[in-house]
Design an enzyme around this catalytic site. Structure first.
Site, PDB file in Angstrom:
ATOM      1  N   CYS A 138     -54.502  21.610   3.677  1.00  0.00           N
ATOM      2  CA  CYS A 138     -53.881  21.590   5.006  1.00  0.00           C
ATOM      3  C   CYS A 138     -54.843  21.056   6.073  1.00  0.00           C
ATOM      4  O   CYS A 138     -54.419  20.753   7.179  1.00  0.00           O
ATOM      5  CB  CYS A 138     -53.372  22.980   5.392  1.00  0.00           C
ATOM      6  SG  CYS A 138     -54.668  24.183   5.752  1.00  0.00           S
ATOM      7  N   HIS A 176     -57.721  33.822  19.495  1.00  0.00           N
ATOM      8  CA  HIS A 176     -56.770  33.138  18.619  1.00  0.00           C
ATOM      9  C   HIS A 176     -57.565  32.527  17.472  1.00  0.00           C
ATOM     10  O   HIS A 176     -58.553  31.818  17.689  1.00  0.00           O
ATOM     11  CB  HIS A 176     -56.036  32.042  19.395  1.00  0.00           C
ATOM     12  CG  HIS A 176     -55.214  31.144  18.525  1.00  0.00           C
ATOM     13  ND1 HIS A 176     -54.014  31.533  17.984  1.00  0.00           N
ATOM     14  CD2 HIS A 176     -55.434  29.883  18.098  1.00  0.00           C
ATOM     15  CE1 HIS A 176     -53.526  30.542  17.259  1.00  0.00           C
ATOM     16  NE2 HIS A 176     -54.364  29.528  17.321  1.00  0.00           N
ATOM     17  N   HIS A 187     -53.038  30.877  12.021  1.00  0.00           N
ATOM     18  CA  HIS A 187     -51.762  31.452  11.589  1.00  0.00           C
ATOM     19  C   HIS A 187     -51.843  31.885  10.132  1.00  0.00           C
ATOM     20  O   HIS A 187     -52.688  31.393   9.384  1.00  0.00           O
ATOM     21  CB  HIS A 187     -50.632  30.426  11.762  1.00  0.00           C
ATOM     22  CG  HIS A 187     -50.371  30.106  13.198  1.00  0.00           C
ATOM     23  ND1 HIS A 187     -51.078  29.136  13.873  1.00  0.00           N
ATOM     24  CD2 HIS A 187     -49.506  30.643  14.085  1.00  0.00           C
ATOM     25  CE1 HIS A 187     -50.644  29.091  15.123  1.00  0.00           C
ATOM     26  NE2 HIS A 187     -49.690  29.989  15.278  1.00  0.00           N
ATOM     27  N   ASP A 220     -47.277  31.110   1.863  1.00  0.00           N
ATOM     28  CA  ASP A 220     -47.286  30.098   0.799  1.00  0.00           C
ATOM     29  C   ASP A 220     -48.647  29.983   0.102  1.00  0.00           C
ATOM     30  O   ASP A 220     -48.994  28.943  -0.437  1.00  0.00           O
ATOM     31  CB  ASP A 220     -46.860  28.738   1.356  1.00  0.00           C
ATOM     32  CG  ASP A 220     -47.795  28.222   2.449  1.00  0.00           C
ATOM     33  OD1 ASP A 220     -48.788  28.915   2.789  1.00  0.00           O
ATOM     34  OD2 ASP A 220     -47.539  27.122   2.967  1.00  0.00           O
ATOM     35  N   ARG A 250     -51.633  32.634   3.015  1.00  0.00           N
ATOM     36  CA  ARG A 250     -52.580  31.575   3.394  1.00  0.00           C
ATOM     37  C   ARG A 250     -52.934  31.788   4.859  1.00  0.00           C
ATOM     38  O   ARG A 250     -52.136  31.490   5.742  1.00  0.00           O
ATOM     39  CB  ARG A 250     -51.977  30.193   3.184  1.00  0.00           C
ATOM     40  CG  ARG A 250     -52.874  29.059   3.710  1.00  0.00           C
ATOM     41  CD  ARG A 250     -52.322  27.690   3.370  1.00  0.00           C
ATOM     42  NE  ARG A 250     -50.977  27.473   3.836  1.00  0.00           N
ATOM     43  CZ  ARG A 250     -50.637  26.796   4.942  1.00  0.00           C
ATOM     44  NH1 ARG A 250     -51.558  26.274   5.719  1.00  0.00           N
ATOM     45  NH2 ARG A 250     -49.363  26.642   5.264  1.00  0.00           N
ATOM     46  N   CYS A 252     -54.555  30.337   7.623  1.00  0.00           N
ATOM     47  CA  CYS A 252     -54.968  28.997   8.031  1.00  0.00           C
ATOM     48  C   CYS A 252     -55.692  29.154   9.372  1.00  0.00           C
ATOM     49  O   CYS A 252     -55.071  29.409  10.397  1.00  0.00           O
ATOM     50  CB  CYS A 252     -53.720  28.118   8.153  1.00  0.00           C
ATOM     51  SG  CYS A 252     -54.085  26.410   8.507  1.00  0.00           S
TER      52      CYS A 252
END
Length: 144
Positions: A62, A99, A102, A106, A114, A116
């Site tokens: 990703c 932050h 996310h 999956d 995951r 990410c």
């Protein structure tokens, strides 16, 4: 340690501030840790709180660092996020309210998650530096 925005602006690189304080996202495949597979832990760039381990890191293709689980689920907060017309689960730090990125359903088994995460929200502590950086208790993760 101060988490006031003006102090953070002075202490962080612009991309680190944008990601952690303004829910920003760095470019995929053009960030510091997306393909780093060295042994160590990843800590919150603001508070230094340990968040993820290289043991749980995997190549997700990703373009951002991806992990199957955090070191301690209690250190993260998940929030429903509908920004950019998407339905996602945002991941923030409990301590500094940064932050991170996310979490998606999956990922690989057994957790199927995951995480990410933006490299700009993290600092990597290599396995061999854990003791000197004050994270000696995490050395046991890498003992075989």
């Amino acid at each position: 340690m101060s988490y006031e925005k003006e102090d953070l602006k002075k202490r962080l690189k612009p991309i680190q501030f944008e990601v952690t304080q303004n829910n920003g996202t760095e470019r995929p495949f053009e960030n510091e840790y997306w393909n780093l597979m060295d042994e160590g832990i990843y800590v919150d760039i603001i508070s230094g709180e340990p968040l993820f381990s290289s043991i749980e890191k995997f190549e997700s293709n990703c373009g951002w660092p991806s992990f199957t689980k955090p070191l301690n689920e209690e250190s993260l907060v998940e929030k429903f996020d509908t920004s950019f017309g998407m339905r996602r689960t945002e991941v923030r730090t409990k301590k500094s309210d940064s932050h991170l990125g996310h979490v998606f359903p999956d990922g690989p088994p057994p957790e199927g998650l995951r995480y990410c995460i933006n490299s700009a929200a993290l600092k990597f502590i290599p396995k061999n530096d854990l003791e000197k950086e004050g994270y000696g208790e995490y050395k046991k993760l890498f003992e075989k």
